[in-house]
Design a protein around this motif. Structure first.
Motif, PDB file in Angstrom:
ATOM      1  N   ALA A  47       0.835  -1.200   0.000  1.00 43.52           N
ATOM      2  CA  ALA A  47       0.000   0.000   0.000  1.00 43.52           C
ATOM      3  C   ALA A  47       0.867   1.246   0.000  1.00 43.52           C
ATOM      4  CB  ALA A  47      -0.924   0.001   1.219  1.00 43.52           C
ATOM      5  N   LEU A  48       0.343   2.286  -0.633  1.00 43.10           N
ATOM      6  CA  LEU A  48       1.002   3.590  -0.684  1.00 43.10           C
ATOM      7  C   LEU A  48       0.034   4.627  -0.140  1.00 43.10           C
ATOM      8  CD1 LEU A  48       3.216   5.593  -1.653  1.00 43.10           C
ATOM      9  CD2 LEU A  48       2.077   5.574  -3.892  1.00 43.10           C
ATOM     10  N   ASP A  49       0.504   5.402   0.818  1.00 45.04           N
ATOM     11  CA  ASP A  49      -0.274   6.492   1.403  1.00 45.04           C
ATOM     12  C   ASP A  49       0.404   7.801   1.003  1.00 45.04           C
ATOM     13  OD1 ASP A  49      -1.888   8.138   2.949  1.00 45.04           O
ATOM     14  OD2 ASP A  49      -1.185   7.360   4.875  1.00 45.04           O
ATOM     15  N   LEU A  50      -0.188   8.481   0.012  1.00 46.54           N
ATOM     16  CA  LEU A  50       0.350   9.753  -0.464  1.00 46.54           C
ATOM     17  C   LEU A  50      -0.235  10.896   0.350  1.00 46.54           C
ATOM     18  CD1 LEU A  50       0.008   9.116  -4.300  1.00 46.54           C
ATOM     19  CD2 LEU A  50       2.164   9.359  -3.051  1.00 46.54           C
ATOM     20  N   PHE A  51       0.569  11.893   0.662  1.00 47.96           N
ATOM     21  CA  PHE A  51       0.132  13.009   1.510  1.00 47.96           C
ATOM     22  C   PHE A  51      -0.310  12.424   2.848  1.00 47.96           C
ATOM     23  CE2 PHE A  51      -0.938  13.910  -2.920  1.00 47.96           C
ATOM     24  CZ  PHE A  51      -0.293  15.112  -3.164  1.00 47.96           C
ATOM     25  N   ALA A  52       0.547  11.660   3.479  1.00 48.76           N
ATOM     26  CA  ALA A  52       0.192  10.805   4.613  1.00 48.76           C
ATOM     27  C   ALA A  52      -0.280  11.542   5.863  1.00 48.76           C
ATOM     28  CB  ALA A  52       1.361   9.892   4.960  1.00 48.76           C
ATOM     29  N   GLY A  53       0.123  12.778   6.055  1.00 49.44           N
ATOM     30  CA  GLY A  53      -0.338  13.528   7.229  1.00 49.44           C
ATOM     31  C   GLY A  53       0.078  12.862   8.527  1.00 49.44           C
ATOM     32  N   GLY A  65      -3.021  -5.951   7.805  1.00 49.79           N
ATOM     33  CA  GLY A  65      -2.296  -7.052   7.182  1.00 49.79           C
ATOM     34  C   GLY A  65      -1.501  -6.759   5.935  1.00 49.79           C
ATOM     35  N   CYS A  66      -1.381  -5.515   5.530  1.00 48.94           N
ATOM     36  CA  CYS A  66      -0.549  -5.227   4.361  1.00 48.94           C
ATOM     37  C   CYS A  66       0.892  -5.628   4.654  1.00 48.94           C
ATOM     38  CB  CYS A  66      -0.627  -3.751   3.987  1.00 48.94           C
ATOM     39  SG  CYS A  66      -2.133  -3.302   3.106  1.00 48.94           S
ATOM     40  N   ARG A  67       1.512  -6.223   3.665  1.00 50.86           N
ATOM     41  CA  ARG A  67       2.890  -6.708   3.788  1.00 50.86           C
ATOM     42  C   ARG A  67       3.883  -5.554   3.862  1.00 50.86           C
ATOM     43  NH1 ARG A  67       6.181  -7.193  -0.494  1.00 50.86           N
ATOM     44  NH2 ARG A  67       4.485  -7.316  -1.986  1.00 50.86           N
ATOM     45  N   GLN A  68       3.617  -4.503   3.103  1.00 46.51           N
ATOM     46  CA  GLN A  68       4.505  -3.343   3.060  1.00 46.51           C
ATOM     47  C   GLN A  68       3.665  -2.098   2.822  1.00 46.51           C
ATOM     48  OE1 GLN A  68       8.050  -3.327   3.375  1.00 46.51           O
ATOM     49  NE2 GLN A  68       7.706  -1.151   3.565  1.00 46.51           N
ATOM     50  N   VAL A  69       3.912  -1.062   3.611  1.00 39.90           N
ATOM     51  CA  VAL A  69       3.221   0.215   3.471  1.00 39.90           C
ATOM     52  C   VAL A  69       4.271   1.300   3.290  1.00 39.90           C
ATOM     53  CG1 VAL A  69       1.675   1.895   4.565  1.00 39.90           C
ATOM     54  CG2 VAL A  69       1.293  -0.553   4.914  1.00 39.90           C
ATOM     55  N   THR A  70       4.083   2.114   2.259  1.00 39.01           N
ATOM     56  CA  THR A  70       4.948   3.268   2.035  1.00 39.01           C
ATOM     57  C   THR A  70       4.127   4.509   2.328  1.00 39.01           C
ATOM     58  OG1 THR A  70       6.229   2.106   0.353  1.00 39.01           O
ATOM     59  CG2 THR A  70       6.358   4.510   0.342  1.00 39.01           C
ATOM     60  N   SER A  71       4.653   5.334   3.201  1.00 46.16           N
ATOM     61  CA  SER A  71       3.979   6.536   3.665  1.00 46.16           C
ATOM     62  C   SER A  71       4.786   7.745   3.208  1.00 46.16           C
ATOM     63  CB  SER A  71       3.901   6.456   5.189  1.00 46.16           C
ATOM     64  OG  SER A  71       3.117   7.458   5.726  1.00 46.16           O
ATOM     65  N   THR A 110       8.023   1.829  -8.589  1.00 43.41           N
ATOM     66  CA  THR A 110       7.401   0.693  -7.918  1.00 43.41           C
ATOM     67  C   THR A 110       5.885   0.815  -8.016  1.00 43.41           C
ATOM     68  OG1 THR A 110       9.228   0.601  -6.340  1.00 43.41           O
ATOM     69  CG2 THR A 110       7.196  -0.544  -5.720  1.00 43.41           C
ATOM     70  N   ALA A 111       5.227  -0.291  -8.322  1.00 38.02           N
ATOM     71  CA  ALA A 111       3.766  -0.307  -8.379  1.00 38.02           C
ATOM     72  C   ALA A 111       3.220  -0.906  -7.079  1.00 38.02           C
ATOM     73  CB  ALA A 111       3.303  -1.132  -9.577  1.00 38.02           C
ATOM     74  N   PHE A 112       2.022  -0.489  -6.708  1.00 33.41           N
ATOM     75  CA  PHE A 112       1.392  -0.894  -5.456  1.00 33.41           C
ATOM     76  C   PHE A 112       0.027  -1.527  -5.718  1.00 33.41           C
ATOM     77  CE2 PHE A 112       4.324   2.491  -4.526  1.00 33.41           C
ATOM     78  CZ  PHE A 112       4.923   2.105  -3.339  1.00 33.41           C
ATOM     79  N   ASP A 113      -0.431  -2.314  -4.752  1.00 27.49           N
ATOM     80  CA  ASP A 113      -1.762  -2.929  -4.840  1.00 27.49           C
ATOM     81  C   ASP A 113      -2.861  -1.941  -4.466  1.00 27.49           C
ATOM     82  OD1 ASP A 113      -0.940  -5.711  -5.424  1.00 27.49           O
ATOM     83  OD2 ASP A 113      -0.025  -5.588  -3.431  1.00 27.49           O
TER      84      ASP A 113
END
Length: 179
Positions: A47-53, A65-71, A110-113
């Motif tokens: 998962a990717l969280d853009l403008f994560a705050g 349960g996400c395997r990898q999160v990019t914030s 990198t592409a995300f789900d």
């Protein structure tokens, strides 16, 4: 900030008083995650969280349960808060990137789900962000993109638009990329 469900559910963290983000309300976050859980199984996804705050969305993905999160967050106060919460949780599956989200979109390899974007509503160029994400290399086949916005915007004419949800004054446009 409260993590709603999952392995970190009900954990609370005090947000710094000098934070400049407009966090997604618990009510809206809980409801959009209920919708997303019916569309995708978070287990093992990226998962990717853009403008994560505050990182509330990032931690919700991680908790569920996400395997990898990019914030991605450029403001130092918010960036440091996300890093401190990650450290308190002791979870190494979150990558916190201090960067401008628009530049991140432009240079992504990198592409995300799952991608969630919650830019400041008054940001210059706000209306172009969904098209930018949809045209980027961030999305893989079968992925989901969620754009949070005010009711002033309608993104239903963009490619792969699936549905619109509104919870109070918070609106979400959901895009599903075909396999």
């Amino acid at each position: 900030m409260r993590i709603i469900r999952g392995k970190y559910g009900r954990r609370r963290f005090d947000v710094p008083t000098n934070i400049t983000a407009r966090p997604t309300t618990d009510f809206a976050r809980e409801n959009i995650f209920n919708v997303l859980e019916n569309l995708i199984d978070f287990e093992g996804k990226t998962a990717l969280d853009l403008f994560a705050g505050t990182g509330a969305v990032s931690f919700e993905f991680l908790s569920r349960g996400c395997r990898q999160v990019t914030s991605v967050e450029k403001a130092p106060t918010q960036y440091n808060f996300i890093r401190s919460v990650a450290a308190k949780l002791g979870d190494s599956n979150i990558r916190v990137v201090r960067a401008d989200a628009l530049r991140f979109i432009d240079t992504a390899v990198t592409a995300f789900d799952i991608i969630f974007a919650d830019p400041p509503y008054n940001m210059e160029g706000f209306g172009e962000i969904p098209a930018k994400v949809l045209a980027s290399k961030l999305l893989k086949p079968g992925s989901i993109f969620v754009m949070e916005h005010s009711r002033a915007y309608d993104f239903s004419s963009l490619p792969n638009f699936a549905e619109h949800r509104a919870y109070g004054s918070v609106n979400f446009s959901i895009f599903i990329i075909p396999d």
